[in-house]
Design a protein around this motif. Structure first.
Motif, PDB file in Angstrom:
ATOM      1  N   PRO A   8     -18.756 -10.707 -28.554  1.00 57.91           N
ATOM      2  CA  PRO A   8     -17.419 -11.168 -28.952  1.00 57.91           C
ATOM      3  C   PRO A   8     -16.626 -11.753 -27.791  1.00 57.91           C
ATOM      4  O   PRO A   8     -16.650 -11.219 -26.675  1.00 57.91           O
ATOM      5  CB  PRO A   8     -16.738  -9.898 -29.471  1.00 57.91           C
ATOM      6  N   HIS A   9     -15.940 -12.849 -28.087  1.00 55.27           N
ATOM      7  CA  HIS A   9     -15.028 -13.465 -27.119  1.00 55.27           C
ATOM      8  C   HIS A   9     -14.008 -14.274 -27.920  1.00 55.27           C
ATOM      9  O   HIS A   9     -14.377 -14.937 -28.888  1.00 55.27           O
ATOM     10  CB  HIS A   9     -15.787 -14.360 -26.140  1.00 55.27           C
ATOM     11  N   PRO A  10     -12.745 -14.257 -27.516  1.00 55.50           N
ATOM     12  CA  PRO A  10     -11.718 -14.951 -28.308  1.00 55.50           C
ATOM     13  C   PRO A  10     -11.816 -16.479 -28.274  1.00 55.50           C
ATOM     14  O   PRO A  10     -11.372 -17.144 -29.210  1.00 55.50           O
ATOM     15  CB  PRO A  10     -10.406 -14.470 -27.702  1.00 55.50           C
ATOM     16  N   ASP A  47     -31.013  -6.525 -21.095  1.00 52.59           N
ATOM     17  CA  ASP A  47     -29.917  -7.327 -21.632  1.00 52.59           C
ATOM     18  C   ASP A  47     -28.551  -6.799 -21.209  1.00 52.59           C
ATOM     19  O   ASP A  47     -27.575  -7.540 -21.181  1.00 52.59           O
ATOM     20  CB  ASP A  47     -30.016  -7.471 -23.144  1.00 52.59           C
ATOM     21  N   GLU A  48     -28.453  -5.533 -20.826  1.00 52.93           N
ATOM     22  CA  GLU A  48     -27.165  -5.013 -20.337  1.00 52.93           C
ATOM     23  C   GLU A  48     -26.739  -5.732 -19.060  1.00 52.93           C
ATOM     24  O   GLU A  48     -25.558  -5.999 -18.847  1.00 52.93           O
ATOM     25  CB  GLU A  48     -27.229  -3.506 -20.117  1.00 52.93           C
ATOM     26  N   GLU A  49     -27.700  -6.054 -18.193  1.00 50.97           N
ATOM     27  CA  GLU A  49     -27.366  -6.803 -16.979  1.00 50.97           C
ATOM     28  C   GLU A  49     -26.940  -8.230 -17.316  1.00 50.97           C
ATOM     29  O   GLU A  49     -26.084  -8.796 -16.644  1.00 50.97           O
ATOM     30  CB  GLU A  49     -28.537  -6.804 -16.002  1.00 50.97           C
ATOM     31  N   MET A  50     -27.532  -8.819 -18.338  1.00 48.61           N
ATOM     32  CA  MET A  50     -27.095 -10.156 -18.764  1.00 48.61           C
ATOM     33  C   MET A  50     -25.638 -10.118 -19.207  1.00 48.61           C
ATOM     34  O   MET A  50     -24.858 -11.014 -18.901  1.00 48.61           O
ATOM     35  CB  MET A  50     -27.949 -10.674 -19.926  1.00 48.61           C
ATOM     36  N   LEU A  54     -21.108 -11.843 -17.711  1.00 48.21           N
ATOM     37  CA  LEU A  54     -19.965 -12.417 -18.427  1.00 48.21           C
ATOM     38  C   LEU A  54     -18.639 -11.838 -17.947  1.00 48.21           C
ATOM     39  O   LEU A  54     -17.780 -11.487 -18.749  1.00 48.21           O
ATOM     40  CB  LEU A  54     -20.125 -12.182 -19.934  1.00 48.21           C
ATOM     41  N   ASP A  55     -18.458 -11.784 -16.643  1.00 44.85           N
ATOM     42  CA  ASP A  55     -17.179 -11.298 -16.127  1.00 44.85           C
ATOM     43  C   ASP A  55     -16.128 -12.401 -16.247  1.00 44.85           C
ATOM     44  O   ASP A  55     -16.420 -13.529 -16.654  1.00 44.85           O
ATOM     45  CB  ASP A  55     -17.315 -10.788 -14.691  1.00 44.85           C
ATOM     46  N   ALA A  60     -14.286 -17.903 -17.149  1.00 44.45           N
ATOM     47  CA  ALA A  60     -13.243 -18.889 -16.832  1.00 44.45           C
ATOM     48  C   ALA A  60     -13.866 -20.191 -16.329  1.00 44.45           C
ATOM     49  O   ALA A  60     -13.424 -21.281 -16.703  1.00 44.45           O
ATOM     50  CB  ALA A  60     -12.271 -18.319 -15.795  1.00 44.45           C
ATOM     51  N   ALA A  61     -14.907 -20.091 -15.515  1.00 46.88           N
ATOM     52  CA  ALA A  61     -15.591 -21.292 -15.029  1.00 46.88           C
ATOM     53  C   ALA A  61     -16.263 -22.029 -16.178  1.00 46.88           C
ATOM     54  O   ALA A  61     -16.235 -23.266 -16.240  1.00 46.88           O
ATOM     55  CB  ALA A  61     -16.614 -20.918 -13.958  1.00 46.88           C
ATOM     56  N   ALA A  62     -16.860 -21.294 -17.107  1.00 41.07           N
ATOM     57  CA  ALA A  62     -17.503 -21.922 -18.262  1.00 41.07           C
ATOM     58  C   ALA A  62     -16.476 -22.643 -19.123  1.00 41.07           C
ATOM     59  O   ALA A  62     -16.732 -23.760 -19.606  1.00 41.07           O
ATOM     60  CB  ALA A  62     -18.259 -20.879 -19.076  1.00 41.07           C
ATOM     61  N   VAL A  63     -15.314 -22.045 -19.328  1.00 40.06           N
ATOM     62  CA  VAL A  63     -14.258 -22.676 -20.124  1.00 40.06           C
ATOM     63  C   VAL A  63     -13.793 -23.969 -19.443  1.00 40.06           C
ATOM     64  O   VAL A  63     -13.609 -25.002 -20.102  1.00 40.06           O
ATOM     65  CB  VAL A  63     -13.093 -21.699 -20.367  1.00 40.06           C
TER      66      VAL A  63
END
Length: 83
Positions: A8-10, A47-50, A54-55, A60-63
């Motif tokens: 989930p992400h807004p 997958d927990e490390e993946m 997503l910090d 923010a860089a991806a956005v």
């Protein structure tokens, strides 16, 4: 290709997949997409490390990159009178 999780992400659609010995982290915003591949061998925590990737700084860089991608596409469409 195996679906591992929807994260989930807004602002983004984030999907974690596994395929061919790699984790694929797929981020989508509108009609644009970014995919990051990481070898499963590089992540002893799986997958927990993946998910830790997503910090706030990464997202923010991806956005910002999505905004640049949109601008680049818009400029190319205008240069070639495709709008």
């Amino acid at each position: 290709m195996r679906h591992v999780a929807d994260i989930p992400h807004p602002d983004l659609k984030i999907t974690l997949l596994a395929w061919n010995g790699k984790y694929l982290l797929k981020l989508e915003k509108g009609m644009l997409e970014q995919t990051y591949k990481v070898s499963e061998l590089d992540l002893v925590g799986g997958d927990e490390e993946m998910r830790q990737l997503l910090d706030d700084t990464f997202v923010a860089a991806a956005v910002r990159r999505f905004a640049d991608m949109r601008d680049d596409l818009q400029a190319a469409l205008e240069r070639h009178d495709l709008l």
